[in-house]
Design an enzyme around this catalytic site. Structure first.
Site, PDB file in Angstrom:
ATOM      1  N   GLU A 358       0.835  -1.196   0.000  1.00 54.12           N
ATOM      2  CA  GLU A 358       0.000   0.000   0.000  1.00 54.12           C
ATOM      3  C   GLU A 358       0.872   1.249   0.000  1.00 54.12           C
ATOM      4  O   GLU A 358       1.694   1.436   0.912  1.00 54.12           O
ATOM      5  CB  GLU A 358      -0.893   0.057   1.244  1.00 54.12           C
ATOM      6  CG  GLU A 358      -2.103  -0.843   1.204  1.00 54.12           C
ATOM      7  CD  GLU A 358      -3.006  -0.623   2.414  1.00 54.12           C
ATOM      8  OE1 GLU A 358      -4.163  -1.071   2.357  1.00 54.12           O
ATOM      9  OE2 GLU A 358      -2.557  -0.019   3.413  1.00 54.12           O
ATOM     10  N   CYS A 359       0.715   2.093  -0.995  1.00 53.32           N
ATOM     11  CA  CYS A 359       1.326   3.419  -1.062  1.00 53.32           C
ATOM     12  C   CYS A 359       2.852   3.347  -0.877  1.00 53.32           C
ATOM     13  O   CYS A 359       3.576   3.112  -1.833  1.00 53.32           O
ATOM     14  CB  CYS A 359       0.678   4.355  -0.038  1.00 53.32           C
ATOM     15  SG  CYS A 359       0.951   6.099  -0.404  1.00 53.32           S
ATOM     16  N   GLY A 360       3.359   3.548   0.335  1.00 49.11           N
ATOM     17  CA  GLY A 360       4.792   3.422   0.553  1.00 49.11           C
ATOM     18  C   GLY A 360       5.297   2.055   0.148  1.00 49.11           C
ATOM     19  O   GLY A 360       6.399   1.913  -0.400  1.00 49.11           O
ATOM     20  N   SER A 454      -0.739  -0.880  -4.551  1.00 49.42           N
ATOM     21  CA  SER A 454      -1.677   0.184  -4.902  1.00 49.42           C
ATOM     22  C   SER A 454      -1.415   1.421  -4.064  1.00 49.42           C
ATOM     23  O   SER A 454      -0.830   1.354  -2.975  1.00 49.42           O
ATOM     24  CB  SER A 454      -3.107  -0.322  -4.668  1.00 49.42           C
ATOM     25  OG  SER A 454      -4.044   0.727  -4.696  1.00 49.42           O
TER      26      SER A 454
END
Length: 479
Positions: A358-360, A454
């Protein structure tokens, strides 16, 4: 007992005052903190102040049943009777100009919780009363029971403003924080990276606690909580029990049809019965996880094993990896230099290991960040930008079956990132972003082998099948 601390705007010192109250009360009571909205930073302060993990409540992620159940569950897990909820932005600020979704008022109404308004009272006396009257009259179902004044000029200003509010609005003023440059400096420098500034933030919290103890009537605050605790607890239990009994759900918080999620009378699916081990990246770099996401994995028989991409040499012996959000862009040199960890993750990916980022986690799994080598499980490079690239609640629909969702399943979450990823025509995406931005052209969720990464931060209540799908797919593939 519960209480909501809500601001009248975005710059009223709400977080410092809320954290100070939590810390002050924690000296004698076991306080369970909560935060309204999709936030990872403020809850980290709450946790440091109270010793209990702060939990998020959000009417975009959760329906009425889930809000009440998550609140009650949080109290039970910490064995606390005192739930203190810091609001988000102003009391009524949410997704739309007129609705309630995503705002603090929706949580207060759902929990039938009394509200303390925190007002920036600079240059206000009688006008502060008008402000309180406006907040009270806008929605009579919001139970505003007290006011804290911030940035008061002195004792005379405080007493005059207190008299105006109490006599004209019938609302108790329980304290006034003086206008003080030292306090304002603390508010401006909360610390954007709590994991790095832990000791400094602890020192600041001690100062916030001291200010709160000197200028806020904590006994009055507790009295407000006690006066409404019976009604609040009864309302919470009634909402939970009635939803289950009727097997029906009617929103009391005004969810628009455009934002409505599938009605759910559970926090999340707990159907996986097979034991697994999930490695979770948890250190100074990766620290953005909703506690419920981890607990939903545990409820699906996953044993959480923490590891550090920053400090450890390789991943532990696990069946799947979960790499959440954080600050990899601030540690690009250190992450690049830990070649053995990057190789360990890459080998896990090449051997068909299941990885959710997720993200990072997404950009760490990419080829590089600003030309510093990362895990290279995804053949695309990511870059930091001066301006935010995505900041929004998100709604996404799955293009196809993947490791956390089935085709056409709706996922709700949020995104907040300064990075972007340069993809190509060969990129395979899992999600069509219906609300929000995503990676490119309203697409998100890069897929490669058994990896899904994502920009979307999900909450287990917003996607009740997240942990079940992840664990089930891992088990079925292994067997």
């Amino acid at each position: 007992m519960n209480i909501v601390l809500a601001g009248t705007g975005s710059a009223v010192g709400k977080t410092t005052i809320s954290t100070g109250i939590m810390g002050a009360l924690s000296k004698e009571k076991n306080v369970q903190p909560f935060k309204v909205g999709p936030d990872f930073i403020d809850p980290s302060y709450h946790s440091l102040a109270t010793g209990n993990i702060s939990r998020n409540l959000d009417s975009f992620f959760m329906n009425d049943y889930q809000i009440n159940k998550c609140f009650k569950r949080g109290l039970e897990l910490s064995n606390s009777k005192y739930g203190i909820i810091e609001g988000v932005r102003g009391l009524y600020e949410g997704i739309s100009p007129t609705g309630n979704v995503g705002n603090t008022a929706s949580i207060a109404k759902s929990l039938n919780a009394p509200v303390i308004l925190i007002i920036d009272s600079r240059s206000l006396v009688k006008s502060a009363a008008a402000l309180v009257l406006g907040f009270k009259s806008l929605d009579s179902d919001v139970n505003i029971q007290g006011v804290i004044l911030n940035k008061v000029k002195g004792k005379k200003h405080y007493l005059k403003t207190k008299e105006a509010i109490e006599s004209l609005t019938n609302t108790q003023v329980i304290g006034g924080i003086p206008r003080n440059e030292d306090i304002e400096v603390l508010q401006r420098h909360l610390g954007l990276v709590p994991a790095l500034e832990r000791d400094n933030i602890k020192n600041n919290i001690d100062k916030w606690v001291e200010v709160v103890e000197n200028y806020i009537d904590l006994d009055a605050l507790i009295t407000i909580m006690k006066d409404y605790s019976a009604d609040s607890n009864k309302a919470i239990n009634n909402r939970i029990n009635q939803s289950i009994k009727n097997n029906s759900y009617k929103s009391s918080i005004g969810l628009n049809e455009d934002y409505r999620k599938e009605e759910s009378f559970q926090l999340w699916n707990k159907s996986n019965k097979h034991h697994l081990k999930i490695g979770v990246a948890q250190d100074e770099v990766f620290s953005f996880y909703y506690q419920e996401n981890l607990e939903s994995l545990e409820d699906n028989n996953a044993k959480i094993i923490e590891f550090s991409p920053y400090k450890d040499e390789e991943i532990p012996d696990v069946d799947g990896l979960y790499i959440g959000g954080g600050y990899p862009e601030l540690f690009i040199k250190e992450l690049q230099s830990n070649e053995s960890m990057r190789k360990s993750i890459y080998d896990f990916y090449k051997n068909e290991g299941y990885i959710y980022g997720e993200c990072g986690g997404l950009i760490y799994l990419s080829n590089s960040i600003d030309n510093y080598k990362m895990c290279q499980a995804l053949p695309y490079s990511s870059f930091m930008n001066k301006h935010v690239q995505g900041l929004s609640y998100t709604i996404a629909k799955s293009y196809q079956d993947n490791i956390i969702s089935s085709k056409d399943e709706i996922i709700r979450g949020h995104e907040f990132h300064y990075t972007s990823i340069k993809t190509d025509d060969n990129a395979q995406f899992a999600f069509n972003v219906l609300r929000g931005k995503g990676i490119v052209n309203n697409m998100d969720g890069l897929i490669s082998k058994n990896l899904l990464a994502s920009y979307i931060h999900i909450h287990a209540c917003s996607h009740p099948n997240f942990a079940y799908n992840f664990t089930t797919n891992i088990y079925e593939d292994k067997n």
